[in-house]
Scaffold this active site. Structure first.
Site, PDB file in Angstrom:
ATOM      1  N   ARG A  34     -10.263  -8.135  -3.120  1.00 41.85           N
ATOM      2  CA  ARG A  34     -10.713  -7.110  -2.907  1.00 41.85           C
ATOM      3  C   ARG A  34     -12.437  -7.555  -2.108  1.00 41.85           C
ATOM      4  NH1 ARG A  34      -8.654  -1.336  -3.614  1.00 41.85           N
ATOM      5  NH2 ARG A  34      -7.166  -0.384  -2.085  1.00 41.85           N
ATOM      6  N   LYS A 192      10.482   6.285  -3.282  1.00 43.44           N
ATOM      7  CA  LYS A 192      10.421   8.121  -2.799  1.00 43.44           C
ATOM      8  C   LYS A 192      10.135   8.045  -1.241  1.00 43.44           C
ATOM      9  CE  LYS A 192       9.516   9.698  -7.662  1.00 43.44           C
ATOM     10  NZ  LYS A 192       9.015  10.662  -8.207  1.00 43.44           N
ATOM     11  N   GLY A 349      -0.183  -1.719  -1.414  1.00 48.25           N
ATOM     12  CA  GLY A 349      -0.819  -2.280  -2.979  1.00 48.25           C
ATOM     13  C   GLY A 349       0.976  -3.352  -3.703  1.00 48.25           C
ATOM     14  N   GLY A 372      -3.799   3.905   0.257  1.00 46.21           N
ATOM     15  CA  GLY A 372      -3.686   5.046   1.003  1.00 46.21           C
ATOM     16  C   GLY A 372      -4.036   4.746   1.922  1.00 46.21           C
TER      17      GLY A 372
HETATM   18  C1  3PG Z   1      -7.468   2.259  -3.290  1.00 47.62           C
HETATM   19  O1  3PG Z   1      -7.397   1.530  -4.292  1.00 47.62           O
HETATM   20  O2  3PG Z   1      -6.646   2.008  -3.097  1.00 47.62           O
HETATM   21  C2  3PG Z   1      -8.873   2.135  -2.626  1.00 47.62           C
HETATM   22  O3  3PG Z   1      -9.970   2.155  -3.101  1.00 47.62           O
HETATM   23  C3  3PG Z   1      -8.812   3.734  -2.743  1.00 47.62           C
HETATM   24  O4  3PG Z   1      -9.002   4.300  -3.760  1.00 47.62           O
HETATM   25  P1  3PG Z   1      -8.661   6.038  -3.916  1.00 47.62           P
HETATM   26  O5  3PG Z   1      -7.172   6.469  -3.577  1.00 47.62           O
HETATM   27  O6  3PG Z   1      -9.121   6.598  -5.586  1.00 47.62           O
HETATM   28  O7  3PG Z   1      -9.549   6.554  -2.995  1.00 47.62           O
END
Ligand code: 3PG
Length: 393
Positions: A34, A192, A349, A372
């Site tokens: 990142r 899931k 991820g 997310g």
């Molecule tokens: C992530 O790791 O997907 C982003 O940095 C967002 O983090 P968060 O889900 O804690 O908002």
């Protein structure tokens, strides 16, 4: 607007929102991807003479100061990647620190989530941030699904621009689902169904085929009356799975489920495993990967596709041999991409980890580091951090 819309930057204080929420162990960054992604934007602003003030979150401290979630150790990792000095200050120290900055200097501010107003998108906090800069650049696509003061509120208070990574990410995603070259095939895997209901509902209406893999395929198989034995399965979501199947049929989208599977009695390296038809899982065994016939079927869909979007592994890829289907499909998609026959966009991820494991992440057209935010995009939702950049205020 992008950095190309900025004529003169010398001496300007640029507030740059980045996502350097990186994995750490014993105070050291274990994967700097990142940081590497946002480095070009930091370098460009600095090279063009701006004073670059980085805003970023780390973990989920929920408005409290938690020493293990300080961004200070990350500052040295940014420094290493940039090969450029990175100063560090808390928000209380920011005015003094910024006053001392020379053109081209880079300053990282402490974890934005230590501020109680950050996650509440408190306008007072956004105003406080805005007072520190002349312009705002958001390069944190992976945090753009959060309407927080530093990702959303601030964009309304200063001239706002998309950074280079945000720009690349949005262009790649546009190719994936915005105006894709059809046929579009989506691979959706992972453990899931419950975390991906909206995503599947959206995809079956937009793409030509959805390949369902991983643990979530078991929920679909069970909903179709197959006994998946000890496999991971959300039996309470049988109706939802059937609803998704019905939506897919209505939209003319093929929902591709595994026909055979690799099973074992325990999820452990070296556990004896065998390949069986999905309707013949032996008593007490669990499905841990898609079998070879399923892989062939998935490859046929990849062959037919002009665009592939991928989120989630096809099996329990962390342990061999249950990585076979994921690796085979990933390598095949990479091959087709390399010869220019496929646009392949992947994100999330686990997906990035799976593609790295298959050794093909670099061969994909685009691999998003967003978790997310990538899922929200696949769900067809508007990301507040992106929308705020488009606003006219
Ligand atoms: C992530 O790791 O997907 C982003 O940095 C967002 O983090 P968060 O889900 O804690 O908002």
């Amino acid at each position: 607007k992008t950095l190309d819309d900025l004529a003169e930057l010398t001496g300007k204080r640029a507030l740059l929102r980045v996502d350097i929420n990186v994995p750490m162990k014993d105070g050291r960054v274990t994967d700097a991807t990142r940081i590497e992604r946002v480095a070009p934007t930091i370098a460009e602003l600095s090279d063009r003479g701006a004073k670059v003030i980085l805003l970023a979150h780390f973990g989920r401290p929920k408005g409290k100061t938690v020493s293990e979630m300080s961004l200070k150790p990350v500052a040295s990792a940014v420094e290493e990647v940039l090969d450029h000095r990175v100063h560090f200050a808390t928000l209380d120290q920011a005015d003094d620190a910024i006053a001392k900055m020379a053109n081209g200097d880079v300053l990282l501010l402490e974890n934005t989530r230590f501020e109680p107003g950050e996650e509440k998108n408190d306008p007072d906090l956004a105003t406080r941030y805005a007072g520190l800069g002349d312009l705002y650049v958001n390069d944190a696509f992976s945090a753009a699904h959060r309407a927080h003061a530093s990702t959303e509120g601030l964009a309304h208070q200063l001239p706002a621009y998309a950074g280079r990574t945000m720009q690349t990410e949005l262009e790649a995603l546009q190719k994936g689902l915005g105006e894709p070259e059809r046929p579009v095939v989506a691979i959706v895997g992972g453990a899931k169904v419950s975390t991906k209901i909206d995503l599947l509902m959206n995809l079956v209406k937009k793409v030509d085929a959805v390949v369902v893999g991983g643990g979530m395929a078991n929920t679909f198989l069970a909903a179709d009356g197959i006994d998946v034995q000890a496999s991971l399965c959300e039996h309470d979501l049988a109706d939802t799975a059937r609803e998704i199947e019905a939506e897919a049929e209505k939209a003319g989208c093929a929902l591709v489920l595994p026909v055979d599977a690799v099973v074992a009695s325990e999820f452990k390296a070296g556990a004896p495993s065998e390949t069986v038809s999905v309707d013949a899982v032996p008593a007490g065994q669990m499905i841990l990967d898609a079998g070879p016939q399923s892989v062939e079927k998935i490859k046929e869909w990849i062959e037919r596709a002009n665009t592939l979007i991928w989120n989630g592994p096809l099996g329990a890829f962390e342990i061999e041999p249950f990585d076979t289907a994921t690796v085979a499909a990933a390598r095949y998609a990479a091959e087709r991409t390399e010869v220019g026959e496929l646009v392949s966009v992947a994100g999330g991820g686990d997906t990035v980890a799976a593609l790295n494991h298959a050794g093909v992440a670099d061969e994909f057209t685009y691999v998003s580091t967003a978790g997310g935010a990538f899922l929200k995009w696949m769900e067809g939702k508007t990301l507040p951090g992106v929308k705020a950049l488009d606003a006219d205020d």
